[in-house]
Design a protein around this motif. Structure first.
Motif, PDB file in Angstrom:
ATOM      1  N   VAL A 206      11.067   1.568  14.758  1.00  0.00           N
ATOM      2  CA  VAL A 206      10.188   2.689  15.812  1.00  0.00           C
ATOM      3  C   VAL A 206      10.385   3.718  16.046  1.00  0.00           C
ATOM      4  O   VAL A 206      11.344   4.661  15.696  1.00  0.00           O
ATOM      5  CB  VAL A 206      10.525   2.390  17.456  1.00  0.00           C
ATOM      6  N   ARG A 207       9.093   4.771  16.227  1.00  0.00           N
ATOM      7  CA  ARG A 207       9.550   5.964  15.844  1.00  0.00           C
ATOM      8  C   ARG A 207       8.624   7.276  17.872  1.00  0.00           C
ATOM      9  O   ARG A 207       8.128   8.025  17.096  1.00  0.00           O
ATOM     10  CB  ARG A 207       8.478   6.856  14.701  1.00  0.00           C
ATOM     11  N   PRO A 208       9.621   6.941  18.289  1.00  0.00           N
ATOM     12  CA  PRO A 208       9.064   7.421  19.315  1.00  0.00           C
ATOM     13  C   PRO A 208      10.033   8.921  19.455  1.00  0.00           C
ATOM     14  O   PRO A 208      10.407   9.548  18.770  1.00  0.00           O
ATOM     15  CB  PRO A 208       9.271   7.216  20.801  1.00  0.00           C
ATOM     16  N   GLY A 209       9.215  10.046  20.664  1.00  0.00           N
ATOM     17  CA  GLY A 209       9.540  11.633  20.162  1.00  0.00           C
ATOM     18  C   GLY A 209      11.009  11.264  20.408  1.00  0.00           C
ATOM     19  O   GLY A 209      11.506  10.770  21.578  1.00  0.00           O
ATOM     20  N   PHE A 210      11.714  12.612  20.353  1.00  0.00           N
ATOM     21  CA  PHE A 210      12.539  12.643  20.861  1.00  0.00           C
ATOM     22  C   PHE A 210      13.923  12.573  22.425  1.00  0.00           C
ATOM     23  O   PHE A 210      14.287  11.577  22.840  1.00  0.00           O
ATOM     24  CB  PHE A 210      13.539  13.770  20.649  1.00  0.00           C
ATOM     25  N   VAL A 211      12.569  12.467  23.312  1.00  0.00           N
ATOM     26  CA  VAL A 211      12.143  13.295  24.705  1.00  0.00           C
ATOM     27  C   VAL A 211      12.674  11.432  24.657  1.00  0.00           C
ATOM     28  O   VAL A 211      13.079  11.418  26.131  1.00  0.00           O
ATOM     29  CB  VAL A 211      11.562  13.697  25.335  1.00  0.00           C
ATOM     30  N   ALA A 212      11.328  10.770  24.695  1.00  0.00           N
ATOM     31  CA  ALA A 212      11.349   8.784  25.127  1.00  0.00           C
ATOM     32  C   ALA A 212      12.251   8.796  24.286  1.00  0.00           C
ATOM     33  O   ALA A 212      13.493   7.595  25.298  1.00  0.00           O
ATOM     34  CB  ALA A 212       9.953   8.564  24.398  1.00  0.00           C
ATOM     35  N   GLN A 213      12.980   8.853  23.092  1.00  0.00           N
ATOM     36  CA  GLN A 213      14.270   8.122  22.678  1.00  0.00           C
ATOM     37  C   GLN A 213      15.561   8.689  23.364  1.00  0.00           C
ATOM     38  O   GLN A 213      16.559   7.323  23.743  1.00  0.00           O
ATOM     39  CB  GLN A 213      14.339   8.317  21.112  1.00  0.00           C
ATOM     40  N   ALA A 214      15.841   9.344  23.886  1.00  0.00           N
ATOM     41  CA  ALA A 214      16.457   9.924  24.694  1.00  0.00           C
ATOM     42  C   ALA A 214      16.896   9.618  26.809  1.00  0.00           C
ATOM     43  O   ALA A 214      17.757   9.167  26.564  1.00  0.00           O
ATOM     44  CB  ALA A 214      17.297  11.470  24.892  1.00  0.00           C
ATOM     45  N   LEU A 215      15.385   9.801  26.842  1.00  0.00           N
ATOM     46  CA  LEU A 215      15.223   8.879  28.370  1.00  0.00           C
ATOM     47  C   LEU A 215      15.724   7.096  28.516  1.00  0.00           C
ATOM     48  O   LEU A 215      16.100   7.129  29.175  1.00  0.00           O
ATOM     49  CB  LEU A 215      13.378   8.535  28.868  1.00  0.00           C
ATOM     50  N   ILE A 217      17.899   5.589  26.320  1.00  0.00           N
ATOM     51  CA  ILE A 217      19.868   5.363  25.802  1.00  0.00           C
ATOM     52  C   ILE A 217      19.778   5.955  27.421  1.00  0.00           C
ATOM     53  O   ILE A 217      20.950   5.239  28.020  1.00  0.00           O
ATOM     54  CB  ILE A 217      20.089   6.540  24.947  1.00  0.00           C
ATOM     55  N   ILE A 218      19.718   7.535  28.044  1.00  0.00           N
ATOM     56  CA  ILE A 218      20.754   8.212  29.045  1.00  0.00           C
ATOM     57  C   ILE A 218      20.516   7.409  30.612  1.00  0.00           C
ATOM     58  O   ILE A 218      21.540   7.279  31.318  1.00  0.00           O
ATOM     59  CB  ILE A 218      20.071   9.867  29.137  1.00  0.00           C
ATOM     60  N   THR A 219      19.282   6.732  30.560  1.00  0.00           N
ATOM     61  CA  THR A 219      18.871   6.172  31.605  1.00  0.00           C
ATOM     62  C   THR A 219      19.917   4.803  31.872  1.00  0.00           C
ATOM     63  O   THR A 219      19.266   3.771  33.073  1.00  0.00           O
ATOM     64  CB  THR A 219      17.538   5.930  31.638  1.00  0.00           C
ATOM     65  N   MET A 338      24.533   1.503  21.388  1.00  0.00           N
ATOM     66  CA  MET A 338      23.771   1.737  22.533  1.00  0.00           C
ATOM     67  C   MET A 338      22.447   1.403  22.275  1.00  0.00           C
ATOM     68  O   MET A 338      21.817   1.201  23.248  1.00  0.00           O
ATOM     69  CB  MET A 338      24.601   3.167  22.495  1.00  0.00           C
ATOM     70  N   ALA A 339      22.623   2.206  21.263  1.00  0.00           N
ATOM     71  CA  ALA A 339      21.221   2.260  20.817  1.00  0.00           C
ATOM     72  C   ALA A 339      20.610   1.773  19.526  1.00  0.00           C
ATOM     73  O   ALA A 339      19.944   2.449  18.058  1.00  0.00           O
ATOM     74  CB  ALA A 339      20.014   3.359  21.334  1.00  0.00           C
ATOM     75  N   PRO A 340      20.872   0.220  18.759  1.00  0.00           N
ATOM     76  CA  PRO A 340      20.568  -0.392  17.726  1.00  0.00           C
ATOM     77  C   PRO A 340      19.020   0.580  16.988  1.00  0.00           C
ATOM     78  O   PRO A 340      18.911   0.714  16.241  1.00  0.00           O
ATOM     79  CB  PRO A 340      20.225  -1.339  17.573  1.00  0.00           C
ATOM     80  N   LYS A 341      17.628   0.660  17.479  1.00  0.00           N
ATOM     81  CA  LYS A 341      16.904   0.595  17.033  1.00  0.00           C
ATOM     82  C   LYS A 341      16.476   2.231  16.949  1.00  0.00           C
ATOM     83  O   LYS A 341      15.177   2.579  15.987  1.00  0.00           O
ATOM     84  CB  LYS A 341      15.587  -0.022  18.290  1.00  0.00           C
ATOM     85  N   ALA A 342      17.374   3.046  17.385  1.00  0.00           N
ATOM     86  CA  ALA A 342      17.678   4.570  17.115  1.00  0.00           C
ATOM     87  C   ALA A 342      19.003   5.038  17.182  1.00  0.00           C
ATOM     88  O   ALA A 342      18.902   5.489  18.339  1.00  0.00           O
ATOM     89  CB  ALA A 342      16.839   5.384  18.716  1.00  0.00           C
ATOM     90  N   ARG A 343      19.535   4.138  15.962  1.00  0.00           N
ATOM     91  CA  ARG A 343      20.955   4.772  16.346  1.00  0.00           C
ATOM     92  C   ARG A 343      21.034   5.731  16.017  1.00  0.00           C
ATOM     93  O   ARG A 343      22.460   6.665  16.556  1.00  0.00           O
ATOM     94  CB  ARG A 343      22.134   3.279  15.517  1.00  0.00           C
ATOM     95  N   SER A 348      24.129  10.534  18.367  1.00  0.00           N
ATOM     96  CA  SER A 348      24.727  12.629  18.092  1.00  0.00           C
ATOM     97  C   SER A 348      24.461  12.614  19.723  1.00  0.00           C
ATOM     98  O   SER A 348      25.388  13.258  19.884  1.00  0.00           O
ATOM     99  CB  SER A 348      23.037  12.716  17.317  1.00  0.00           C
ATOM    100  N   LEU A 349      23.657  12.031  20.344  1.00  0.00           N
ATOM    101  CA  LEU A 349      23.836  12.052  21.901  1.00  0.00           C
ATOM    102  C   LEU A 349      25.270  12.046  22.333  1.00  0.00           C
ATOM    103  O   LEU A 349      26.349  12.583  23.294  1.00  0.00           O
ATOM    104  CB  LEU A 349      22.991  10.801  22.677  1.00  0.00           C
ATOM    105  N   PHE A 350      25.912  11.202  22.149  1.00  0.00           N
ATOM    106  CA  PHE A 350      27.370  10.581  21.702  1.00  0.00           C
ATOM    107  C   PHE A 350      28.743  11.491  21.398  1.00  0.00           C
ATOM    108  O   PHE A 350      29.022  12.196  22.134  1.00  0.00           O
ATOM    109  CB  PHE A 350      28.078   9.657  21.673  1.00  0.00           C
TER     110      PHE A 350
END
Length: 406
Positions: A206-215, A217-219, A338-343, A348-350
């Motif tokens: 998957v290739r969503p934008g960073f904001v979408a990926q981060a949301l 994960i953090i939600t 935490m996020a195998p599809k956007a590891r 990096s958030l960790f």
């Protein structure tokens, strides 16, 4: 994710070894200023809190850079990014060696942080993509051996060279180290491109934008726990660690070399854990590692903070490192999942949470030293680590339930 083979291939082991060298250099660069803070304070005629900017600003930049490297790692070669980031650290290290003011040194440290920020988290993410979960914690422990050796050498070399040849030589050594390791990684990257190493990451790309990926994960409830605990761990662990050498130097009258060498035992304790990690992982499990690790760290910090004699600081630093990395290695393993599809973004958030916590911890520790004393600050940091160890051990019991809600 597939279960994979019971053993790692020779090619993967070779790459893991080189990543260990890279994480060694990255962690040495992070910790090399700790023992030299009093000397930097004298050289540039500033307070200890001002000199601590070379640690705290490094940590802030390191943490913020994850916002860039995480998404980039999910779109490009993680190993390749680590390679070029390692090579880029040479320029910052060279600039550090020739800094003529504190501001110039801080700027040079920013340059190193921008490169070093990619090394540890994307190495972890690469392992998450390449190594099956049942072998991952052991493999991360091998890379963690490089990290802990970096702590040992960073603390030791920073203090030793500050007392002998001068603090500039420490940064000259880092320039050489980053250049050699980066070159070895470049050669191995060419080999990987030719051999095409297998991956365990069989999830749809998957290739969503960073904001979408981060949301995403953090939600997630489990991700929030991991990231929150990482922030506190960074503040109470790595952040407060920055004043340990200064405490031994000022409170017990030790030279910077001796103080740096003693605090380097923290990294040696981590190395000892890495040696026996495989047996402890199987015997104690993640909950046991978390509880025991936090408890050892808390007790050791209490001893280090209030011991009247420097001899007791030796076992305290050793056991503190052993306990801390029992806990930290468990946290790293959970971060890779935490996020195998956007590891890349997840790890990096960790790392961002960990090092933003470190920057806050350094600033709080430096500010509280004048009010309550360095010993009390160290003991307080240990108490916080005990608390989060208990909290995370309890959270692990509900991990499967919380992950289903993400």
């Amino acid at each position: 994710m597939t279960t994979g083979s019971a053993t790692l291939s020779a090619a993967t082991r070779r790459s893991v070894l080189l990543l260990s060298f890279a994480t060694f250099a990255s962690m040495a660069a992070q910790r090399i200023c700790d023992a030299m803070l009093p000397e930097l304070s004298r050289t540039f005629s500033v307070s200890l809190a001002q000199a601590a900017q070379v640690v705290s600003v490094f940590a802030v930049v390191y943490g913020l850079a994850q916002l860039f490297y995480g998404p980039l790692g999910d779109r490009r070669s993680k190993f390749g990014i680590v390679t070029f980031a390692t090579l880029s650290c040479c320029a910052g290290s060279l600039m550090s060696a020739f800094a003529v003011s504190l501001d110039m040194l801080v700027l040079a440290r920013v340059m190193v942080a921008l490169g070093a920020a990619a090394i540890i988290p994307l190495s972890m993410a690469w392992i998450g993509d390449t190594v099956a979960y049942e072998l991952r914690q052991e493999t991360l422990a091998r890379v963690g051996l490089g990290t802990t050796l970096g702590i040992v050498c960073g603390q030791l070399v920073g203090g030793l060279l500050s007392d002998t040849l001068g603090w500039r030589w420490a940064f000259g050594l880092m320039t050489l180290l980053f250049g050699v390791v980066g070159s070895l990684l470049f050669i191995d990257r060419r080999r990987q491109q030719a051999e095409r190493l297998p991956t365990t990451n069989t999830e749809p790309v998957v290739r969503p934008g960073f904001v979408a990926q981060a949301l995403i994960i953090i939600t997630g409830p489990w991700s929030r726990i991991v990231l929150g605990v990482a922030f506190v761990e960074g503040a109470a662990g790595f952040g407060v660690l920055a004043i340990w050498a200064s405490h031994l130097h000022q409170a017990l009258g030790l030279s910077l070399s001796a103080a740096g060498a003693i605090v380097a035992l923290f990294g040696l304790g981590g190395m000892l854990y890495m040696v026996v990690a495989r047996q402890l992982i199987r015997r104690l499990g993640e909950q046991g590692l978390t509880l025991l690790g936090g408890s050892l760290m808390g007790l050791s910090a209490l001893v280090l903070g209030f011991t009247p004699h420097w001899l007791l600081s030796l076992p305290a630093c050793l056991l503190a490192g052993f306990g801390f990395f029992m806990f930290h290695n468990t946290m790293q393993t959970n971060a890779t999942q935490m996020a195998p599809k956007a590891r890349g973004t997840g790890v990096s958030l960790f790392a961002s949470a960990l090092f933003m916590g470190q920057s806050v911890g350094v600033l709080l520790a430096a500010g509280l030293v004048d009010r309550i004393g360095s010993g009390a600050v160290i003991a307080l940091g240990g108490g916080v680590l005990v608390s989060i160890g208990i909290f995370f051990a309890r959270a692990l019991r509900r991990r499967e339930e919380l992950m289903r809600l993400q």
